[in-house]
Design a protein around this motif. Structure first.
Motif, PDB file in Angstrom:
ATOM      1  N   UNK A 106     -22.713 -11.989 -15.405  1.00 27.09           N
ATOM      2  CA  UNK A 106     -24.098 -12.247 -15.806  1.00 27.09           C
ATOM      3  C   UNK A 106     -24.324 -13.723 -16.135  1.00 27.09           C
ATOM      4  N   UNK A 107     -23.293 -14.407 -16.674  1.00 29.76           N
ATOM      5  CA  UNK A 107     -23.454 -15.832 -16.981  1.00 29.76           C
ATOM      6  C   UNK A 107     -23.582 -16.638 -15.698  1.00 29.76           C
ATOM      7  N   UNK A 119     -26.989 -15.901 -14.262  1.00 29.82           N
ATOM      8  CA  UNK A 119     -28.014 -16.552 -15.066  1.00 29.82           C
ATOM      9  C   UNK A 119     -28.091 -18.031 -14.753  1.00 29.82           C
ATOM     10  N   UNK A 120     -26.943 -18.649 -14.628  1.00 27.69           N
ATOM     11  CA  UNK A 120     -26.903 -20.082 -14.366  1.00 27.69           C
ATOM     12  C   UNK A 120     -27.442 -20.400 -12.972  1.00 27.69           C
ATOM     13  N   UNK A 131     -22.367 -24.591 -12.556  1.00 25.47           N
ATOM     14  CA  UNK A 131     -22.133 -23.298 -13.189  1.00 25.47           C
ATOM     15  C   UNK A 131     -20.693 -23.190 -13.672  1.00 25.47           C
ATOM     16  N   UNK A 158     -20.088 -26.039 -16.545  1.00 26.55           N
ATOM     17  CA  UNK A 158     -20.874 -26.014 -17.779  1.00 26.55           C
ATOM     18  C   UNK A 158     -20.879 -24.646 -18.444  1.00 26.55           C
ATOM     19  N   UNK A 159     -20.710 -23.595 -17.670  1.00 24.82           N
ATOM     20  CA  UNK A 159     -20.803 -22.260 -18.262  1.00 24.82           C
ATOM     21  C   UNK A 159     -19.470 -21.514 -18.215  1.00 24.82           C
ATOM     22  N   UNK A 213     -16.343 -20.935 -21.415  1.00 23.48           N
ATOM     23  CA  UNK A 213     -16.036 -19.586 -21.877  1.00 23.48           C
ATOM     24  C   UNK A 213     -14.540 -19.299 -21.766  1.00 23.48           C
ATOM     25  N   UNK A 240     -16.143 -19.521 -27.677  1.00 18.55           N
ATOM     26  CA  UNK A 240     -17.589 -19.715 -27.764  1.00 18.55           C
ATOM     27  C   UNK A 240     -18.307 -18.452 -28.228  1.00 18.55           C
ATOM     28  N   UNK A 241     -17.657 -17.298 -28.041  1.00 13.26           N
ATOM     29  CA  UNK A 241     -18.305 -16.049 -28.429  1.00 13.26           C
ATOM     30  C   UNK A 241     -18.195 -15.798 -29.921  1.00 13.26           C
ATOM     31  N   UNK A 276     -18.808 -18.156 -32.258  1.00 12.36           N
ATOM     32  CA  UNK A 276     -19.671 -19.033 -33.062  1.00 12.36           C
ATOM     33  C   UNK A 276     -21.073 -18.469 -33.152  1.00 12.36           C
ATOM     34  N   UNK A 277     -21.290 -17.531 -34.034  1.00 13.69           N
ATOM     35  CA  UNK A 277     -22.643 -16.993 -34.130  1.00 13.69           C
ATOM     36  C   UNK A 277     -23.481 -17.807 -35.087  1.00 13.69           C
TER      37      UNK A 277
END
Ligand SMILES: Nc1ncnc2c1ncn2[C@@H]1O[C@H](COP(=O)(O)OP(=O)(O)OP(=O)(O)O)[C@@H](O)[C@H]1O
Ligand SMILES: [Mg+2]
Lengths: 401, 252
Positions: free
Chosen positions: A286-287, A290-291, A301, A304-305, A309, A397-398, A400-401
């Motif tokens: 999905x990332x 989305x990108x 993509x 940067x994304x 991750x 990265x997941x 850091x809420x």
């Protein structure tokens, strides 16, 4: 046999197996610690492996002894497993230090020597400089060999003390810094880790990106994966032989840091490719969609994304790799050598901690020293493991809420 | 040629390998209207939607026949796909904000297009979030991770992210199916307000939703468009028996 009886039998076997495994592991680590811990101290970590002769320039003084004879006698700073006190100590006022005669006995050598056993707080020795004027340290287990050109050779301790006392003004003292340290091995290990990662990390990461993001699934990709998996399972001595034939001989790099690190880099590649690939695969589709749907290019993509991750996974790969390099012996033995020195250039040899442990145990029969190095290696590995937990949590990265 | 037509597909066939997922689709989608796609699961709604910004490129086994004209130009021809996707944005079924800050999520697309000026980006972030009715809720936490938002907020963020590209068309694939009724209502309001600036194409499983927000509705069945008409006609006076069966719930 009843069911409960069977159950408890199986349970018993499981407990027994676990117990045996644990106790074997613990006793190995325990053995290493007991054998080696006596040698591990600051000097051990910061000294060279080889003894070093130093000429020290000292301004003689007049420093009275500030402690009583009894406590002076009790100061025996040298390694008592190799050195036994023969005579002394005698306190010498003009250098503000006590000297003693000890016999030194190691696996390969046996000799009598004069050592410094105690240094007063304001001893002139603490202001010693070398011939270039740089300050040098003289420690309490240094060996004394001559003063102002008079060699102590076969003198008795008393004669030495008299000779020193007779001198005044600027003294030129020949001292020997004891060896047995692993500074050069620690530094070589660091170099080896850095160099092999510099080579293997970009290659491995780009390889993994190619395999997961670009390559069309099919024969070629499967072949590459299969090759990587096979490489991971090949014993490192084979890589060592290859490194020796290719880097050392064919490329004429000699037995050196560069041959060693390139060989290790090859060993690391499959590890890095595999873990990076795993990390990339867990990044949700999905990332990427989305990108791309936002008009980003594939490269944007990925960088940067997708890669951010995957960073925790890559960090784990890096730490695993460091562990691999620290633990590698066979391949490095053949490609980087066993010379305990800080490699001056990429093309000089040097031995890592693990190789050194092998070398002193096998070639010198010095099990204690090998175990002491073993302790350092174990500590490094434990620290790496703790670090890998912390970093992969921190970089996630997941999280850091 | 009618200049108000945004998309025009002609005899569009799509195959996943040997399986034909779309069968000879002919459809004209008008500018600044909301077009809804309805139909039972697996009938090809998402597949068709993904044709419109060439998201199906990501799937290896896809083969496409026929034409998809966007402003009169075939998008399967030699066009710049990146450019197409900046003009035709997409919002997915499951909110998929990137694991970065709210600000970075919005700024991502423009940055990828080369926008660097901080002030320009700041203004764009604010404008997009405002248009997506999210600004007031997040203005104090722009630098916090977008993953900390609620599902509804995340979906509005994804819409804001798409708006930031200033597209001409927004494709939405069941954008509210993962959300609760309140969040759904907010997104529906949002769509009505976006309608005046953008052409919106939405896939939905909710008849009510299609009825509330769309101007035109297409009914898909087994890869075919059975009926495509003004929404009120589809819901009150469908021409095809199968449409009626589906609308009234007598179908699968
Ligand atoms: N990647 C794919 N590979 C092969 N077949 C696919 C793929 N994606 C979809 N299909 C098939 O194409 C058909 C249409 O799928 P599509 O996802 O477009 O349906 P949908 O109308 O969006 O359904 P839903 O309402 O459940 O989302 C289905 O039969 C599906 O199994
Ligand atoms: Mg769908």
């Amino acid at each position: 046999m009843g069911r409960t009886a069977k159950d408890s039998l199986v349970k018993g076997i499981i407990y027994l197996a676990t117990g045996i495994t644990l106790s074997v592991l613990l006793s190995i680590v325990g053995f290493i610690f007991v054998k080696g811990i006596g040698l591990v101290n600051w000097d051990f970590l910061t000294r060279d492996y080889n003894e070093k002769v130093v000429y020290a320039f000292v301004e003689s003084g007049e420093v009275p002894l500030s402690i009583d004879e009894e406590s002076l006698k009790s100061k025996q700073p040298y390694d008592q497993r190799y050195e036994t006190l023969q005579e002394g100590p005698i306190y010498v006022e003009n250098i503000g230090a006590a000297i003693a005669s000890v016999s030194y006995k190691n696996h390969s050598t046996e000799r009598e020597q004069i050592v410094i056993s105690y240094i007063e707080k304001d001893s002139p020795l603490n202001g010693a400089i070398d011939s270039t004027g740089k300050a040098i340290t003289i420690g309490t287990d240094y060996i004394l060999q001559s003063i102002n050109g008079t060699d102590f050779g076969d003198m008795t301790l008393e004669e030495v003390a008299e000779t020193i006392t007779a001198e005044s003004g600027e003294l030129k003292i020949k001292v020997v810094q004891p060896g047995g340290g692993i500074k050069s091995n620690i530094i070589t290990t660091l170099y080896m880790v850095l160099l092999s990662l510099i080579v293997a990390l970009p290659l491995g990461i780009f390889g993994a990106i190619y395999l997961t993001e670009y390559a069309k699934p099919g024969r070629l990709v499967n072949a590459i994966r299969f090759a990587a998996e096979c490489l991971a399972g090949i014993p490192s001595i084979i890589f060592g032989l290859f490194g020796m034939a290719f880097f050392v001989v064919a490329m004429n790099f000699q037995i050196s840091l560069i041959s060693g690190s390139l060989t290790v880099a090859i060993i690391l590649l499959p590890v890095i490719i595999r873990s990076t690939e795993e990390a990339l695969k867990t990044v949700p589709m999905a990332f990427r969609e989305g990108s791309l749907a936002l008009g980003a290019t594939k490269l944007q993509t990925i960088f940067k994304v997708v890669l951010p991750c995957a960073v925790p996974g890559i960090a784990t790969a890096v730490l695993l790799s460091i562990g691999r390099v620290v633990g590698e012996s066979a391949a490095l033995l053949l490609t980087a050598g066993t010379v305990a020195q800080i490699p001056g250039t990429l093309f000089s040899p040097g031995s890592t901690l693990t190789v050194q442990a092998y070398y002193v145990a096998k070639e010198e029969g010095n099990i204690e020293l090998a175990c002491a190095i073993g302790i350092v290696i174990i500590v490094i590995v434990i620290v790496l493991n703790i670090l890998s937990r912390i970093t992969s949590d921190k970089l996630d990265v997941f999280n850091k809420k | 040629m009618d200049t108000n037509i945004k998309f025009n597909t002609k005899n569009l066939d799509l195959f996943y390998g040997d399986f034909q997922a779309l069968k000879s689709i002919n459809m004209e989608i008008r500018e600044k209207e909301v077009t809804a796609f309805i139909g039972p699961s697996g009938c090809g709604k998402s597949t068709f939607l993904r044709c419109l910004n060439r998201m199906n490129d990501l799937i290896d086994c896809v083969k496409i026949k026929g034409e998809i004209l966007f402003d009169g130009k075939d998008i399967n021809g030699p066009i710049d796909v990146i450019n197409l996707r900046t003009r035709v944005g997409m919002v997915f079924q499951k909110p998929n904000p990137f694991p970065m800050s709210i600000y970075e999520n919005i700024a991502y697309g423009p940055k990828c297009q080369g926008m660097k000026d901080k002030n320009q980006l700041d203004a764009l972030v604010k404008e997009s979030l405002t248009k997506a009715a999210l600004w007031d809720e997040v203005k104090d936490r722009l630098n916090k991770s977008a993953l900390g938002l609620s599902g509804g907020q995340q979906q509005r963020l994804c819409i804001a992210r798409t708006i930031a590209m200033n597209p001409e068309v927004i494709l939405m694939d069941e954008p509210t199916s993962a959300l609760d009724p309140i969040a759904t209502a907010k997104i529906e309001d949002l769509m009505s307000s976006l309608k005046k600036d953008y052409t919106i194409i939405i896939v939905t499983h909710s008849m009510q939703q299609a009825g509330r927000i769309s101007d035109k509705t297409a009914f898909f069945l087994m890869g075919e468009v059975i009926e495509f008409n003004e929404t009120p006609i589809i819901f009150t006076n469908p021409h095809d028996k199968r449409t009626e069966d589906y609308i009234t719930g007598r179908f699968g």
